[in-house]
Design an enzyme around this catalytic site. Structure first.
Site, PDB file in Angstrom:
ATOM      1  N   ARG A   1     102.141  65.282 140.087  1.00 51.80           N
ATOM      2  CA  ARG A   1     101.432  66.139 141.042  1.00 51.80           C
ATOM      3  C   ARG A   1     101.772  67.582 140.702  1.00 51.80           C
ATOM      4  O   ARG A   1     102.857  68.067 141.040  1.00 51.80           O
ATOM      5  CB  ARG A   1     101.914  65.790 142.465  1.00 51.80           C
ATOM      6  CG  ARG A   1     101.009  66.314 143.570  1.00 51.80           C
ATOM      7  CD  ARG A   1     101.699  66.190 144.918  1.00 51.80           C
ATOM      8  NE  ARG A   1     102.672  67.263 145.073  1.00 51.80           N
ATOM      9  CZ  ARG A   1     103.777  67.196 145.822  1.00 51.80           C
ATOM     10  NH1 ARG A   1     104.080  66.090 146.466  1.00 51.80           N
ATOM     11  NH2 ARG A   1     104.594  68.235 145.914  1.00 51.80           N
TER      12      ARG A   1
ATOM     13  N   HIS B   1     102.040  69.304 147.760  1.00 55.56           N
ATOM     14  CA  HIS B   1     101.503  68.051 148.320  1.00 55.56           C
ATOM     15  C   HIS B   1     100.135  68.296 148.956  1.00 55.56           C
ATOM     16  O   HIS B   1      99.155  67.629 148.653  1.00 55.56           O
ATOM     17  CB  HIS B   1     102.460  67.487 149.364  1.00 55.56           C
ATOM     18  CG  HIS B   1     101.871  66.363 150.146  1.00 55.56           C
ATOM     19  ND1 HIS B   1     101.580  65.148 149.580  1.00 55.56           N
ATOM     20  CD2 HIS B   1     101.472  66.284 151.446  1.00 55.56           C
ATOM     21  CE1 HIS B   1     101.045  64.351 150.500  1.00 55.56           C
ATOM     22  NE2 HIS B   1     100.971  65.014 151.623  1.00 55.56           N
TER      23      HIS B   1
ATOM     24  N   TYR C   1     111.630  72.012 147.279  1.00 51.06           N
ATOM     25  CA  TYR C   1     112.336  70.776 146.915  1.00 51.06           C
ATOM     26  C   TYR C   1     112.259  70.389 145.448  1.00 51.06           C
ATOM     27  O   TYR C   1     112.795  69.366 145.057  1.00 51.06           O
ATOM     28  CB  TYR C   1     111.860  69.614 147.791  1.00 51.06           C
ATOM     29  CG  TYR C   1     110.350  69.431 147.829  1.00 51.06           C
ATOM     30  CD1 TYR C   1     109.681  68.801 146.786  1.00 51.06           C
ATOM     31  CD2 TYR C   1     109.603  69.905 148.904  1.00 51.06           C
ATOM     32  CE1 TYR C   1     108.307  68.640 146.828  1.00 51.06           C
ATOM     33  CE2 TYR C   1     108.227  69.748 148.949  1.00 51.06           C
ATOM     34  CZ  TYR C   1     107.584  69.114 147.912  1.00 51.06           C
ATOM     35  OH  TYR C   1     106.231  68.966 147.939  1.00 51.06           O
TER      36      TYR C   1
END
Ligand SMILES: Cc1ncc(C[n+]2csc(CCOP(=O)(O)OP(=O)(O)O)c2C)c(N)n1
Ligand SMILES: Cc1ncc(C[n+]2csc(CCOP(=O)(O)OP(=O)(O)O)c2C)c(N)n1
Ligand SMILES: [Mg+2]
Ligand SMILES: [Mg+2]
Lengths: 326, 361, 326, 361
Positions: B259, B263, B272
C-alpha cells in the site's frame, strides 16, 4: 386433513414453498439427514436433495454470510440458527448486509432471506437454549421480526416470510412446538406480515403478547373471564414493522393494557408498545400500563426457569390491578 | 514418524521489479502484446483515477477516500481474468478490478462523497457484482454464497472475493474458504496482501509464513504470487477460475503487494511506518515495471504514454464533473429503499421527515 | 491544568488507570503505535509497552474473546471496537460470556472488562461508521451500558467502568469528541455508574437524552428558555442498569417528557424510558410523552445524515407541543 | 516454480487398536507402569461415570447430557499432561480431563441437572479452570486470552482449549490459533475429532485432509495423533506444553477419535449413521486397547479390574446421592450473581420475585 403441531406447520410451509419455488433453499446445522434437532426440516433433504437442503459447517457466521450471498443471487434461502442463543455470530451479516443491502445499493441488490431460530425458554434445555432475544433485531431498520404462536400462524407467516422480498427474522417458540394440534390446510395461503392478530375480543383490559406467552395470556383471559373481567388478547406476531393501530384501537376501547413477554423487562420489545401507548393513547388510559416479563437477569438453568417465566397468575394479577385502577 | 499430509506453497512471478522476465513459460495472454497494452492502460487509468480522487478529497469534495496506489497490478489482474458472467465481491479499494467491469469513476466519487447511489453501478457486468463492503472480510462469505447459488443452479460462473492481509484474520475469510472447500464451490478467494491493515503490519496480523497457506486449512490449492506483477496475478487467476468453472472447486491466491499511500485520506501513515520502507516499495512499482517491459517489446513509448495520460485525464475530468453536478437525493430517499414496499408505520415517519424538510426552507 | 476534549479525557483516564493498576491492559485494532484511529490511545503503547497496549489481528471476535479470557484471569482489559458498526462480531462473547460468566459460575469467574467503541453519526464518515446501536446491549442482563457526553463525564465514567467488577459497554459519542474543552483534573476520581446526571434544572418539561444529542438538547433548552419555557435536561449517561428515579422525580415535577436519541425510534432505548413513565408516572403526566429520534431507517451516508439526526428545532417543537398539551 | 513454504503433518501413534506397540521410542511416562495404570484407572472411572450419567438421565434425574463415551484416551491424555497451574478451557464433554483436575461428578450432574452451581467447581486446580462452554469454540479465545494474561504477567503457565471437529469450523477457533501464533502465546489447542458434529460428518465440515493442518494457517506446529491411544495423546500434549512453557508459542493437536454414543441424550444417532460404522469404531476402543497392553505388561488383571469397577461404582453412587440430595437454589439466586452488587433497579425485581414465590406456597 390431519391436525398438525406448530413444528409440523413449519415443515409443511417449507415443503410447500420448496415444491413451488425452485429458488427456495434451506441451510444450517443438522438440517439435512437429521431433519433438524427439532425435526423442523425432516424429510426435506430426501425430497429436495443435498444442495437445496444443505448441512453447513459449524459456523453461524458462515451460515448467515452464505445466506446473504445466496439471496443476492436471487435465491430465497431459509437458514437456521440451531437455537436463538447461537444467533450472535450471525448478527454482523444480518445487521450490516441482510438489512442494508437494499438501502446501500438503492434497490440493486436485495436479500429475500429468512433467518429461522427456535426461541424461548421452558423446555428444560441446557444453557443458551432458552433465550428470548428478539429485542436484538427490533431496532434494526430493514428487518421484519416475526414470532408465530399457533400452527396456522406458523404456516401462514412462514410462507409470507419466504415470499417477502426483504429479510425476515422468524423466531419459533419452541415451548409450544408440540403443545397442541390444529388443522392447517396445505394450500399455500400466506398470512399478512403487517398485522397483529386479535385472538380474543374483550372490553375491560387489553393483553398484548407474542410467542409462547400467548398460551399463558389466553389462560389468563379465561381466568379473568371467570371473575367477570373481559380481556382482549392481541398476538403481535410481527413485532417490526409494528402494526400499532390494532393495539391502539383496543386500548382506546379498554383503557388498560398489560404487555406480556418472556424476555427481560428493560428494553424488551414490550417497552416499545408501552412507549407508543404513552405517546399516542395517553388520554385513553385509565390505568398505568403494566409489563409482565422476564426479569433483568439471565434465564436460569431449568431447575429455576419456571420461576423466571411470566406465569398466568402474574398476568391475571396485573390485569386486575389495571382494572382496579382509574 | 508417519506423515499424514504434505503441502507446498508455490511462489509465482514472471516480471521482476526491474521489468525483466524471470521465467520463460509466458502464459498465452502475455504473449499477446495487445492484451498487455490493454492491461497497462487500465493500470495507468486506475492510477490517474486514484490521483484525481485524492485531489478531490483534499479540496473537500469527497469524504474519506481509500486509495489503491500500488495495487494496480493486483486489481487489474483480478478484474481482467474474470468473465462478465462471474461475480466480484470486493472490499473497498479494488477500483482497478471494478473499472474493468464497468464501474464508473463517478460512482466511486458518489460513494465516498456520501451518496448511496454510488453503489448502484449502472454498467454491466459490474451491475451484478457486489457493492463495496466496509465490514472487513464479510464479502468473502457473500462470494461463497454466490458460488453456492451457481452450483445449485448449475451455472458455469465463478465468484471472486478480494480481502486484505488484515481481513484474512477475520472469521469470515476462514468460513468462506472452508465451506467452499467442503462443498467444492466455484470460488476464488484473493488475499491482497499490501503489508498493512491501517497501522497494523503483516507480522502482527499472523505468525504464518505466507498468507496463502491459510488455504491449506480449507484443503484448497493455494499459491502466493508477486502482486505487483500483472502477468503472475492474471495467470494465477486464470488457473483458479478455470478450475472453478470446471467444477474442481475453490482456490486461494495471495498477491504480495504494498500500500504505497495512506490507508485512507483520514490516515497519516507517517505515524507508524518509515520512509525507507515506502521508498523500497516504490522500487517494486507495478506500473513502472510493466512499462519497462512493454517498451522493451517495442509495444510502448513516451508518445503513447503522453496520449494515454491525456486521455485518462479527460475521462476523469468528465467523471468528476458528472459527480459534482449530481444533486443530493431528496429526503424521501432515506426511506424509500428500506423495504420493497414502505410499511405503514414507516410511511408516517417519512411524512414527518418530508414536512420537517419543507419547514427547513 | 489545561482544558481537554472528550477524547483527551478518554486518553487521560486510560493512562491514569494503567499507571495505577498493572492489571489494566488495552487491546484492539490500531491502538498501539498509531494511538487509535481517533487518537484515544495515543502515547499509551510508548508508556506501557506492546503487551499492555496490544494491536490485535483484525478480528473483532478475537478481540472480544481474548478480552473475556484476560478478564477471567484477573486482568482488567479495555478493548476497542474501532467503530460501533464493527461491534457485531463481538456480540457472542459479550452476551454469552462477558455478561454471563458471573451468573454461570455463581461468581467463581467474573469479567471486569470494558468494551469501548466510538459511537454515533454526524462526522461525515463512511458507511458503518455512524451507527447508534446501543439498543443491542440494553436488554442483555449483566451488562452496564454507558455513554459519556462531556470531557469530565468521559474521564470519571471511564475510570468507574474500568474499576467496575462487571463488564461495561462504553460508547463514546464521536461527534463531540472534540466539540469543546473543559478542565478535567487528573485526580483519578471516578463518577458513579448508577445515576443520571441532571444537567439543567427546569420546571415545565423534562428533556431526557444521552450521548452526542446532549448538545442539541441543551441548545433546545436555551431556545425554550428564551420563550419562557423552563426545561430540565437529564443526561442518562448509564442506560442500564437504569436510574429511573431521577427521571421520575423530574417528570413528577414537570408533567411532561421529551426523550431524545439518535438511534432509530422503534425499540430504541427511549422506548424503555417512555414505558417506565407510562407505568410509574402516569398520573403525573400532563401531556403525551414525546420521542425525538432517528428514523426507522439506516442512517444515510453523509450527504443526507443531518436530515436524519434529531435537530434542536425538532426537540424545541416537541417540547412546545408537550407544554401546550394538558 | 519457487516454493514459498513447505509443511508436513505428522501422525503419532504408539498403541494400535489391538493394544500392540507400533513404535519403540516410548515416552518416559509410558515406561512407568504405575503412571500407565493410573491413566487407565481414570479412563475407566470416566466411563463408569458416563454410564451412570446416562442412567440418571434415562430415569429423569438429569436434563440433556452429553456423553464422553469413546473419548477417554483423548480427554484423560489432555488432562493428565497438564500441570495444576495450567488452565483448561473445555467445551462440554471433556469429563475425563476435568475429573483429573478435580471436577466432581456431582458438579457435572448439577450442571446437566439444571443448576448453575455445577459450574462452581470446588476443588483445585479445576477451580481456576473455565466452566463448560456451550457456544461452540468460544472457549478457544478464552484460552488465548488466558495465555496472553500469562505472557503479560510472565507466568510459566499454559492455557489449553479443546474443541470438536465441528467447532474447528468456527471463526473463534481460527481466531484463537491465529493470535496465539502472532503473539507466541502459551496455548495448546486440541481438536477432539470424533468424526461427528451432532449429525454432520467430518467430510461436510471441511475439505481439509486433516484437521491438524488448520494450524498451518496460523503458522503453528501441528500434529495429528491417534486420539484413542492415550500414549500418543499425552506425548503430543507434553511436547506442546513444554514448548509453550519454554516461550516457544502455541501448538495444534488433532486427536482422531470417535463418538461412540449419541451426541447427547436428546439425540438419536441411528437417524444419521450406520451400525457398521459404530461397530468398527468399537474395535478401536481406547479403554480396551490400553487394558490389553497393561495385561501384557502384567500390570493389570481381571481381579484388579473387578476391584476398580466396584470402586468406581461406589464413588459414583456417592456422587449421585450428593447430587440428588441437593436442594434447588432459592429464587433469589436468579438475581444474586448478575452483578457484583445488585443495582437498585434489579433489587426491586428481586423483591417482586421473592414475594411472588412466597405467594406460590
Ligand atoms: C469488521 C471491521 N473492523 C474494522 C474495520 C475498520 N477498518 C477499516 S479498513 C481496516 C484495515 C483493513 O486492512 P486490510 O484487510 O489489510 O485491507 P487494506 O485496507 O490494507 O486493503 C480496518 C481495521 C472495518 N472496516 N470492519
Ligand atoms: C455456536 C453454537 N452453534 C450451535 C450449537 C449447537 N451444537 C451443540 S453441539 C454441536 C455439535 C458440535 O460438534 P463438535 O464441535 O464436533 O463437538 P462434539 O459434540 O462432537 O464433541 C452443535 C451444532 C452450539 N452449541 N453453539
Ligand atoms: Mg492490508
Ligand atoms: Mg465432533
Amino acid at each position: 386433513m390431519a391436525a398438525i403441531t406448530l413444528i409440523e406447520a413449519v415443515t409443511q410451509a417449507l415443503a410447500y414453498e420448496m415444491n413451488h419455488d425452485d429458488s427456495v433453499v434451506v441451510l444450517g446445522e443438522d438440517v439435512g439427514v437429521n431433519g433438524g434437532v427439532f425435526r423442523a426440516t425432516v424429510g426435506l433433504q430426501e425430497k429436495f436433495g443435498e444442495l437445496r437442503v444443505l448441512d453447513t459447517p459449524l459456523d453461524e457466521t458462515t451460515i448467515a454470510g452464505v445466506t446473504v450471498g445466496l439471496a443476492a443471487q436471487g435465491m430465497k434461502p431459509v437458514c437456521e440458527a440451531q437455537f436463538e442463543g447461537f444467533i450472535y455470530p450471525m448478527m454482523e451479516h444480518i445487521a450490516c448486509h441482510a438489512a442494508r443491502l437494499r438501502t446501500r445499493t438503492r434497490g440493486r441488490i436485495t436479500v429475500p432471506a429468512v433467518f429461522r431460530a427456535p426461541w424461548g425458554g421452558g423446555i428444560r434445555a441446557p444453557e443458551h437454549h432458552s433465550e428470548a432475544n428478539e429485542h436484538l433485531f427490533t431496532n434494526i431498520p430493514g428487518l421484519r421480526v416475526v414470532l408465530p404462536s399457533s400452527p396456522a400462524r406458523a404456516y401462514g407467516l412462514l410462507l409470507a416470510a419466504i415470499r417477502d422480498p426483504d429479510p425476515v427474522m422468524f423466531f419459533e417458540p419452541k415451548r409450544i412446538y408440540r403443545q397442541y394440534k390444529e388443522e392447517v390446510p396445505d394450500d399455500g395461503e400466506a398470512l399478512p406480515l403487517d398485522v397483529c392478530f386479535v385472538l380474543r375480543d374483550g372490553n375491560d383490559v387489553t393483553l398484548v403478547t407474542w410467542g409462547a406467552q400467548v398460551k399463558e395470556t389466553l389462560e389468563a383471559a379465561d381466568a379473568l373471564a371467570e371473575e367477570g373481567i373481559s380481556a382482549e388478547v392481541i398476538d403481535v406476531a410481527t413485532l417490526t414493522p409494528l402494526d400499532f393501530d390494532t393495539i391502539a384501537e383496543s386500548v382506546q376501547k379498554t383503557g388498560r393494557c398489560v404487555i406480556v413477554h418472556e424476555a427481560p423487562k428493560t428494553a424488551g420489545f414490550g417497552a416499545e408498545i408501552a412507549a407508543r401507548i404513552a405517546e399516542e393513547c395517553l388520554y385513553d388510559l385509565l390505568a398505568p400500563v403494566e409489563r409482565v416479563t422476564g426479569y433483568d437477569t439471565h434465564i436460569p438453568l431449568f431447575r429455576l426457569e419456571m420461576k423466571y417465566l411470566p406465569s398466568t397468575q402474574r398476568i391475571v394479577e396485573a390485569a386486575k390491578r389495571a382494572v382496579a385502577a382509574s | 514418524m508417519p506423515i499424514a499430509a504434505k503441502f507446498e506453497i508455490e511462489y509465482l512471478q514472471y516480471l521482476d521489479a526491474d521489468g525483466k522476465l524471470v521465467r520463460k513459460d509466458l502464459p498465452a495472454f502475455a504473449k499477446d502484446l495487445d492484451t498487455m497494452v490493454k492491461l497497462y492502460k487500465l493500470m495507468v487509468s486506475t492510477r490517474v483515477f486514484d490521483t484525481k480522487s485524492i485531489a478531490l478529497q483534499r479540496t473537500g469534495k469527497l469524504g474519506t477516500y481509500a486509495s489503491c496506489l500500488g495495487h494496480e497490478a493486483a486489481h487489474v489482474g483480478i478484474g481482467s481474468a474474470m468473465k462478465p458472467e462471474d461475480v466480484l465481491a470486493p472490499s473497498y479499494r479494488e477500483y482497478g478490478a471494478q473499472l474493468f467491469r464497468g464501474v464508473q469513476p463517478r460512482e466511486v466519487y458518489m460513494y465516498w462523497g456520501g451518496d448511496e447511489r454510488g453503489n448502484d453501478y449502472q454498467n454491466e457486468p459490474a451491475r451484478h457484482d457486489f457493492a463495496w463492503s466496509v465490514p472487513i472480510a464479510t464479502q468473502c462469505l457473500h462470494a461463497a454464497g454466490s458460488a453456492l447459488a451457481f452450483k445449485i443452479r448449475g451455472e458455469k460462473r465463478v465468484a471472486v472475493c478480494t480481502v486484505g492481509d488484515g481481513g484474512s484474520s477475520k472469521g469470515d475469510f476462514y468460513g468462506a474458504i472452508n465451506i467452499a472447500g467442503a462443498q467444492k464451490l466455484p470460488l476464488v478467494a484473493v488475499i491482497v496482501n499490501n503489508q498493512w491493515a491501517i497501522s497494523v503490519p503483516r507480522r502482527i496480523q499472523t505468525g504464518a509464513q505466507t498468507l496463502a497457506q491459510k488455504g491449506i486449512a480449507a484443503g484448497l490449492p493455494s499459491i502466493q504470487v508477486d502482486g505487483n506483477d500483472i502477468i503472475a496475478v492474471r495467470k494465477a487467476m486464470e488457473d483458479a477460475l478455470d478450475r472453478a468453472r470446471a467444477g474442481e472447486g475453490a482456490s486461494v491466491i495471495e498477491c504480495v503487494t504494498y500500500r504505497l499511500g495512506d490507508h485512507t485520506t483520514a490516515d497519516d501513515a507517517r505515524r507508524y511506518r518509515g520512509k525507507e520502507e515506502v521508498e523500497d516499495a516504490w522500487k517494486k512499482d507495478p506500473v513502472k515495471r510493466l512499462r519497462i517491459w512493454l517498451e522493451a517489446q517495442k509495444a510502448w513509448d513516451e508518445t503513447r504514454e503522453k496520449a494515454l495520460q491525456d486521455e485518462c485525464n479527460d475521462w476523469m475530468d468528465n467523471e468528476v464533473n458528472a459527480y459534482l453536478e449530481s444533486k443530493t437525493q431528496p429526503v424521501s430517499a432515506m426511506f424509500d429503499y428500506t423495504f420493497a414496499e414502505i410499511p405503514a408505520d414507516l410511511e408516517k415517519q417519512r411524512e414527518l421527515a418530508l414536512s420537517l424538510d419543507k419547514g427547513a426552507h
